[in-house]
Design a protein around this motif. Sequence first.
Motif, PDB file in Angstrom:
ATOM      1  N   ILE A 210       1.000  -0.886  -0.423  1.00 55.88           N
ATOM      2  CA  ILE A 210       0.306   0.274   0.231  1.00 55.88           C
ATOM      3  C   ILE A 210       0.867   0.811  -0.020  1.00 55.88           C
ATOM      4  CG2 ILE A 210      -1.548   1.369   0.809  1.00 55.88           C
ATOM      5  CD1 ILE A 210      -2.503  -1.398   2.841  1.00 55.88           C
ATOM      6  N   THR A 211       0.675   1.989  -1.020  1.00 54.77           N
ATOM      7  CA  THR A 211       1.600   3.065  -1.051  1.00 54.77           C
ATOM      8  C   THR A 211       0.661   4.564  -1.111  1.00 54.77           C
ATOM      9  OG1 THR A 211       3.092   1.896  -2.127  1.00 54.77           O
ATOM     10  CG2 THR A 211       3.383   4.176  -2.078  1.00 54.77           C
ATOM     11  N   THR A 212       1.070   5.011  -0.747  1.00 59.48           N
ATOM     12  CA  THR A 212       0.636   6.854  -0.698  1.00 59.48           C
ATOM     13  C   THR A 212       1.340   7.600  -0.930  1.00 59.48           C
ATOM     14  OG1 THR A 212      -1.428   6.614   1.269  1.00 59.48           O
ATOM     15  CG2 THR A 212      -0.687   8.520   0.735  1.00 59.48           C
ATOM     16  N   SER A 213       0.732   8.339  -2.482  1.00 55.47           N
ATOM     17  CA  SER A 213       1.973   9.584  -2.582  1.00 55.47           C
ATOM     18  C   SER A 213       1.496  11.002  -2.505  1.00 55.47           C
ATOM     19  CB  SER A 213       2.587   8.995  -4.040  1.00 55.47           C
ATOM     20  OG  SER A 213       2.813   8.183  -4.251  1.00 55.47           O
ATOM     21  N   LYS A 214       2.311  12.182  -2.132  1.00 54.97           N
ATOM     22  CA  LYS A 214       1.433  13.035  -1.670  1.00 54.97           C
ATOM     23  C   LYS A 214       3.175  13.809  -2.028  1.00 54.97           C
ATOM     24  CE  LYS A 214       0.016  15.591   2.609  1.00 54.97           C
ATOM     25  NZ  LYS A 214       0.482  15.896   4.315  1.00 54.97           N
ATOM     26  N   ILE A 215       2.757  15.234  -2.840  1.00 55.77           N
ATOM     27  CA  ILE A 215       3.146  16.330  -2.860  1.00 55.77           C
ATOM     28  C   ILE A 215       2.691  17.380  -2.029  1.00 55.77           C
ATOM     29  CG2 ILE A 215       3.710  17.960  -4.791  1.00 55.77           C
ATOM     30  CD1 ILE A 215       3.960  15.809  -6.637  1.00 55.77           C
ATOM     31  N   GLU A 216       3.176  17.941  -1.541  1.00 55.93           N
ATOM     32  CA  GLU A 216       3.232  19.259  -0.897  1.00 55.93           C
ATOM     33  C   GLU A 216       3.676  20.717  -1.947  1.00 55.93           C
ATOM     34  OE1 GLU A 216       4.148  21.322   3.596  1.00 55.93           O
ATOM     35  OE2 GLU A 216       2.676  19.743   3.745  1.00 55.93           O
ATOM     36  N   LEU A 217       3.232  21.444  -1.739  1.00 58.34           N
ATOM     37  CA  LEU A 217       4.197  22.670  -2.875  1.00 58.34           C
ATOM     38  C   LEU A 217       3.490  23.764  -1.626  1.00 58.34           C
ATOM     39  CD1 LEU A 217       5.733  23.783  -5.233  1.00 58.34           C
ATOM     40  CD2 LEU A 217       3.276  24.074  -6.277  1.00 58.34           C
ATOM     41  N   SER A 218       4.545  25.287  -1.835  1.00 56.54           N
ATOM     42  CA  SER A 218       4.278  26.130  -0.845  1.00 56.54           C
ATOM     43  C   SER A 218       5.275  27.300  -0.980  1.00 56.54           C
ATOM     44  CB  SER A 218       4.750  25.861   0.686  1.00 56.54           C
ATOM     45  OG  SER A 218       5.814  25.172   1.112  1.00 56.54           O
ATOM     46  N   ARG A 219       4.780  28.648  -1.274  1.00 59.25           N
ATOM     47  CA  ARG A 219       5.773  29.178  -1.673  1.00 59.25           C
ATOM     48  C   ARG A 219       6.040  30.899  -0.428  1.00 59.25           C
ATOM     49  NH1 ARG A 219       2.048  30.274  -6.069  1.00 59.25           N
ATOM     50  NH2 ARG A 219       0.735  31.714  -4.749  1.00 59.25           N
ATOM     51  N   PRO A 220       7.132  30.205   0.368  1.00 56.30           N
ATOM     52  CA  PRO A 220       6.751  30.332   2.361  1.00 56.30           C
ATOM     53  C   PRO A 220       7.305  32.325   2.072  1.00 56.30           C
ATOM     54  CG  PRO A 220       8.675  29.089   2.013  1.00 56.30           C
ATOM     55  CD  PRO A 220       7.644  29.108   0.519  1.00 56.30           C
ATOM     56  N   GLN A 221       8.549  32.429   0.800  1.00 58.06           N
ATOM     57  CA  GLN A 221       8.753  33.881   1.056  1.00 58.06           C
ATOM     58  C   GLN A 221       9.619  35.071  -0.235  1.00 58.06           C
ATOM     59  OE1 GLN A 221      12.305  34.407   4.271  1.00 58.06           O
ATOM     60  NE2 GLN A 221      12.563  32.470   3.438  1.00 58.06           N
ATOM     61  N   GLN A 222       9.045  36.164   0.228  1.00 54.36           N
ATOM     62  CA  GLN A 222       8.601  36.975  -1.358  1.00 54.36           C
ATOM     63  C   GLN A 222       9.293  38.388  -0.810  1.00 54.36           C
ATOM     64  OE1 GLN A 222       4.823  36.803  -2.804  1.00 54.36           O
ATOM     65  NE2 GLN A 222       4.919  39.359  -3.447  1.00 54.36           N
ATOM     66  N   ALA A 223      10.120  38.907  -1.618  1.00 54.70           N
ATOM     67  CA  ALA A 223      10.629  40.092  -1.746  1.00 54.70           C
ATOM     68  C   ALA A 223      10.635  40.729  -3.196  1.00 54.70           C
ATOM     69  CB  ALA A 223      12.297  40.403  -0.637  1.00 54.70           C
ATOM     70  N   ASP A 224       9.515  42.158  -2.659  1.00 57.43           N
ATOM     71  CA  ASP A 224      10.083  42.665  -4.218  1.00 57.43           C
ATOM     72  C   ASP A 224      10.093  43.833  -3.966  1.00 57.43           C
ATOM     73  OD1 ASP A 224       6.899  43.832  -3.598  1.00 57.43           O
ATOM     74  OD2 ASP A 224       6.685  41.833  -3.020  1.00 57.43           O
TER      75      ASP A 224
END
Length: 349
Positions: A210-224
Amino acid sequence: MTLSFVPNGAALLLVGCIVSSCPAHADISNDLKFCAGLASGKERLACYDAAARIEERSNAVQQHAAIPPSSAINPKRAIPTASRPVGRFDGGYIGGTIGYDINLTSADAVSNAYPYPYFLNSYPNVPSDSVHGSKLGLLAGYNATSGPLLIGFEARYQYNFNRTSASATNDHGRTSLPFTTLSLTCYACDQSFLDNYPINNISQFNLRSITTSKIELSRPQQADVSFRAGITHEDWLLFSKIGLGAEEVVSVPTTDNSASVVCNSPIAQRTRPDYSSVAIAVVGCGSTSPGPVTSVASRNINPLAIFGVGFERNFGAYFARGEAEFVAHLDQAGAYYTPSVNMTAGYRF
């Protein structure tokens, strides 16, 4: 002063006041009444003339007293001058921001049919523009105005709580014991060869997969950094902005096999199904354990561009702002876009 006649005592008193600079009467009408009471016309005329001169003398003395002497003027005292009018939005400012990134798509699990109809496999699908969530930040900037027109520059840092994830679980079935790993039939082989056929080491395998595949994507910091231009009216500002910046993008793929059952140190046996055959079968496990969980995070710094519009209102030295932004993100796969809304509260220097 020289008179062509000799006035009586009252007239001489008035003329004497002129020569000796005596103080003026509190009310000139009293002098006029006095003069009107004189019997001689020449005396009355001389009296009226003397009264007029006393009044003129009194005004000159009062005007002279109102002008301070040059010694009373302090040359070091600052002389107020007209200063340049400063607009309500001129100068530097700082502020704190709170905002929200809006996702255009959603992350989900996608099923994929393999050639075998009984075996379905699914995997997580996490588009880059599915990231969403709140954010907090700090900013500082400077404005200059000319009439109702405003231009300014602003630098901003934001810490983002935005992220998205998707997972998919696949059950690849189970393996029952015992099972045969090798079967050999040899009619010409010697019986001793078949009886002593070697049992090679058998690698561990999954009794249950039994295999569970997970992907988590984030953009934790930004400077402009952005350039702003707008129009002011009293305490209100309507502006547009354009800017460039960079952001940190974190991707965390995870493969979780903890629900699987792993057969460690398989136990194998040799059997003789018939006179000319030999078989190797796994009949047990030295031990069992759950499968591993693996996760490797990748971090990248990607460029971005910002386009936005907003409004601002002053409350004395403080201000409040609302704005909408359209952010273009650039990564290795190309460009994607996300809308964002922000609120700012700040203070002007």
